[in-house]
Design a protein around this motif. Sequence first.
Motif, PDB file in Angstrom:
ATOM      1  N   LYS A  61       0.828  -1.210   0.000  1.00 45.69           N
ATOM      2  CA  LYS A  61       0.000   0.000   0.000  1.00 45.69           C
ATOM      3  C   LYS A  61       0.858   1.255   0.000  1.00 45.69           C
ATOM      4  O   LYS A  61       0.621   2.197  -0.773  1.00 45.69           O
ATOM      5  N   THR A  62       1.859   1.298   0.877  1.00 47.34           N
ATOM      6  CA  THR A  62       2.676   2.503   0.965  1.00 47.34           C
ATOM      7  C   THR A  62       3.491   2.714  -0.317  1.00 47.34           C
ATOM      8  O   THR A  62       3.720   3.860  -0.732  1.00 47.34           O
ATOM      9  N   SER A  66       3.328   6.098  -2.588  1.00 45.86           N
ATOM     10  CA  SER A  66       4.545   6.811  -2.969  1.00 45.86           C
ATOM     11  C   SER A  66       4.573   7.116  -4.465  1.00 45.86           C
ATOM     12  O   SER A  66       5.063   8.171  -4.886  1.00 45.86           O
ATOM     13  N   ALA A  67       4.036   6.208  -5.259  1.00 44.11           N
ATOM     14  CA  ALA A  67       4.056   6.384  -6.714  1.00 44.11           C
ATOM     15  C   ALA A  67       3.052   7.431  -7.188  1.00 44.11           C
ATOM     16  O   ALA A  67       3.147   7.911  -8.328  1.00 44.11           O
ATOM     17  N   LEU A  68       2.092   7.811  -6.336  1.00 43.46           N
ATOM     18  CA  LEU A  68       1.046   8.741  -6.767  1.00 43.46           C
ATOM     19  C   LEU A  68       1.582  10.137  -7.046  1.00 43.46           C
ATOM     20  O   LEU A  68       0.946  10.904  -7.766  1.00 43.46           O
ATOM     21  N   SER A  88       1.433   2.526  11.997  1.00 33.33           N
ATOM     22  CA  SER A  88       1.445   2.812  10.556  1.00 33.33           C
ATOM     23  C   SER A  88       1.610   4.296  10.251  1.00 33.33           C
ATOM     24  O   SER A  88       1.754   4.665   9.088  1.00 33.33           O
ATOM     25  N   LEU A  89       1.615   5.169  11.276  1.00 35.38           N
ATOM     26  CA  LEU A  89       1.650   6.608  11.027  1.00 35.38           C
ATOM     27  C   LEU A  89       2.922   7.024  10.286  1.00 35.38           C
ATOM     28  O   LEU A  89       2.860   7.724   9.262  1.00 35.38           O
ATOM     29  N   ARG A  94       5.591   8.935   5.348  1.00 34.33           N
ATOM     30  CA  ARG A  94       6.743   8.799   4.461  1.00 34.33           C
ATOM     31  C   ARG A  94       6.283   8.479   3.039  1.00 34.33           C
ATOM     32  O   ARG A  94       6.839   8.979   2.054  1.00 34.33           O
ATOM     33  N   ALA A  95       5.246   7.675   2.923  1.00 31.44           N
ATOM     34  CA  ALA A  95       4.735   7.297   1.603  1.00 31.44           C
ATOM     35  C   ALA A  95       4.115   8.489   0.879  1.00 31.44           C
ATOM     36  O   ALA A  95       4.283   8.634  -0.336  1.00 31.44           O
TER      37      ALA A  95
END
Length: 300
Positions: A61-62, A66-68, A88-89, A94-95
């Motif tokens: 998911k992260t 990140s790719a978005l 998960s914060l 970071r993502a």
Amino acid sequence: MIGAVLGRVAAVGAACVAYGFYEARHFLVRRQRVPILPPGSAPLRLLHVSDIHVMARQAYKTEFISALAGLEPDLVVTTGDNWSEQASLEPLMRAWGRLRDVPGVYVMGSNDYEAPTFRPPMAYLIRSTEGRADRNEPLPVEQLKAAYSERGWVDVDSGRTLITVRGITFEFRGTDDAHLGRDDYALVAGPPSAEADVSIGVTHAPYLRVLNAMTADGVELILAGHTHGGQVCVPYYGALVTNCDLDTIRAKGLSTHAHDGHTSWLHVSAGMGSSPFATYRFACPPEVTVLTLTASDSNG
């Protein structure tokens, strides 16, 4: 003969289950055009993300988030249910990476306030969980909000804000989560600001009381999530449930909402994830959406 038939049925069922777990990890980027900008305006891209439900271990998911940044949106809106645990914060922030420097707004969803616990994966097909008496372990939602706001994203839970992008002034208004009954539309009610070129409403769960109020006030576009698009859908038919009082035809995607003589565009995101106890989707891939906002006099 009967044994052979039952065997084939069992094989098909097993294949469907296996595919559902596969589908839940393969994300799509949807694209829609919404003609709401002032006449003659150049298009703007709004990235709508919802229902990530991320766990710290869910690198798939992260990595997608990140790719978005490569989509290069002009605005970012997240409509809640971001995380499933406090751990998960950091990986979530970071993502988001450089997208956090793009103008954006956010609201919270029910699972931003409380961690999920195990329930039968198909329980939502039987009944809505709105206003349930049992409550899960609280999550430190103020930490999530502080992280989102740190680099400029605006919390529009029960608030309004004005954001100007490339000469267009957007008014965003939002409500807190209607699924938990935390919405109080009176706090943001009223016509759009005279300074705004475009008015956008943001809410997590698309309950009709919120959609009706925003539409009656002249909001031009409403963004929501929560439904997971039905999550487990019937091919060529669609969603069976929305987990709110929105009709299943509008469980995901772009549609319109009419009330009190007014009509708004409505975009309901099918969302990126699901409960960590039901990481399964069928005929309803996880997704984000790029809404290309165009001039109201355009053909798109």
